[in-house]
Scaffold this motif. Sequence first.
Motif: not given
Length: 596
Positions: A72, A76, A125, A130, A279, A342, A347
């Motif tokens: 994740p 991002i 993302t 994400g 995340l 996120t 993101g």
Amino acid sequence: MYIRFVNYLDNINQYRKSKISNRNFLIILAVVVGILAGLAAAALKSLTHHIEEFLQSDWQWKYKYYLYLLFPMIGIFFTVLYIKFFIRKSKFETGLTPLLYAISKKSSRVEPHNIYSQIITAAITVGFGGSTGLEAPIVTSGSAIGSNLGRFLGLSYREITMLVACGAAAGIAGAFNSPVAGIVFAIEILLPEFTIPAFIPLLLSAATAAVVARLFYTQQLFFLVTEGWKINALFYYVILALLIGLFSIYFTKANYAVKGFFYKIKHPYTKIVVGGLMLGALVFLFPTLYGEGYITIKGLLKGDYLAVINNSIFSDYSTVPALVILFTVVTIFMKSIATLVTLGAGGNGGTFAPSLIMGGLIGFIFAYVVNLSGIAHLDVANFIVAGMAAALGAIMHAPLTGIFLIAEITGGYILMVPLMITTAISYAVNRSAQKHSIYTKVLADKGELLSHEDKDTTVLSQMKLKYLIEKNYPKVEMNDLIALRMNEIVQSHKNICAVTDELGDFKGVIYVEELFNELMQNENKDLLIASYLVQQAPNTINESDDLKSVLKKMEQENAWILPVINNENQYKGFVSKTAIFNKYRALLMRQNDYMG
């Protein structure tokens, strides 16, 4: 070269207007927008799923699963890098709030880069894990297609707004294969006023996008197996609606809290690291949070009630019902945090899909607990579906979109009554505490939101004071001899005159009627200077004031005209009620000519 191109385009438009009415031309353009938005939706879904498959299946490495904690953050990071290096000349924004602002304050101008940049950044993302949805980016992409096509063809504000709504409807229709929900979404969220003629372009655009997207994706998103709903379950649908209404209030407040947390972090790469690590940890503990999360809901609808916990590190305890319940409840709240982290970390995505996931999980756990308790026997799949509709309707303040979207993507039209009840109640609960949705509150606080309920404010918000300032009023300086300026004052045919000092600072006004009376009575009228006649203005208008506050000042002072100054007290001109009302009427006429 550019001038020749503009002239050539203008000639084409003039020829088109002589052959095709605006209404028919908009219908043609709506189909074009539908085709392009359908292709954009297919491209976004395809790109996202290819990234997910590559990371999860195609790419083989002994230690790759340790990277799931970092995927994740990597997504991002790539998103932020793309924005930094490829979108330099304009601002990149996520969510539906910028789109609403563009309609309200930017004459429906959506930057062209959104056509492709939303697709690329959202795919990166979400593909890397994400915890957001693809719907807001595809809505923005579709709207950008409509906006720029309309601007390219020299259409009016209302016609461009219509194409923006067509693009949004087409985006939803293409993403979910749900044309009715796309139309309802455009009407509920984007169009300041709905008229029957506007329905035809929306319908054609949404239907076209659904057909185009279906050429690439024929599989239905969710499958609902149900025998319908039972009358004795209505009480439980009401309880579910109240729970989701309260949860939606929490989600709205959490949204501002998480945004505030990341807003305090000034360095973008610090945001990436902090948000990415948070995340990654959440996804590691709660695998349902990876990406959109639709796979979990699909499992639950098929009767796999352990789908939430099965792939987690707690899967060995899936035989303990109490742990399944606790794990699912925590997952619901962690989904909300993961989504907001996120977005806060940089993101791209939206809260559309997360709303469905959270609502579906609440519906599941509610029915699961009731069934375990033995109080009643509820159809778990029905409550999952009702929860999805209720959460979407409450969080987005779009109850009709929630109802029709869920009915379309699940084939659950037989559940229309429970969907209506749960969505209406959850929306009412949220609306009682939150007048505006998470998309509109920021704009409403700034007075930048088009309002369905207050048409005067809506129209006034579209008007700019700087275009209403009249600069043809006479102006004299404090030490000027009136006799030398008299000819100018008389020829202006104005009943008021501004007075400034030699630096242009505003000092007051002279009323022409009182000036004439003084000249008639004063024996030394040739020596009369402006400072002798100057009076303090009833009030002043700052050039940055909005029209609503201008009219309020005029009403308070019972004044028809007031002077305008800037922040340095420099005189800029006068603004009158006549000019404001004339512009107001012109805007109303332009709105009434929506599809003419």
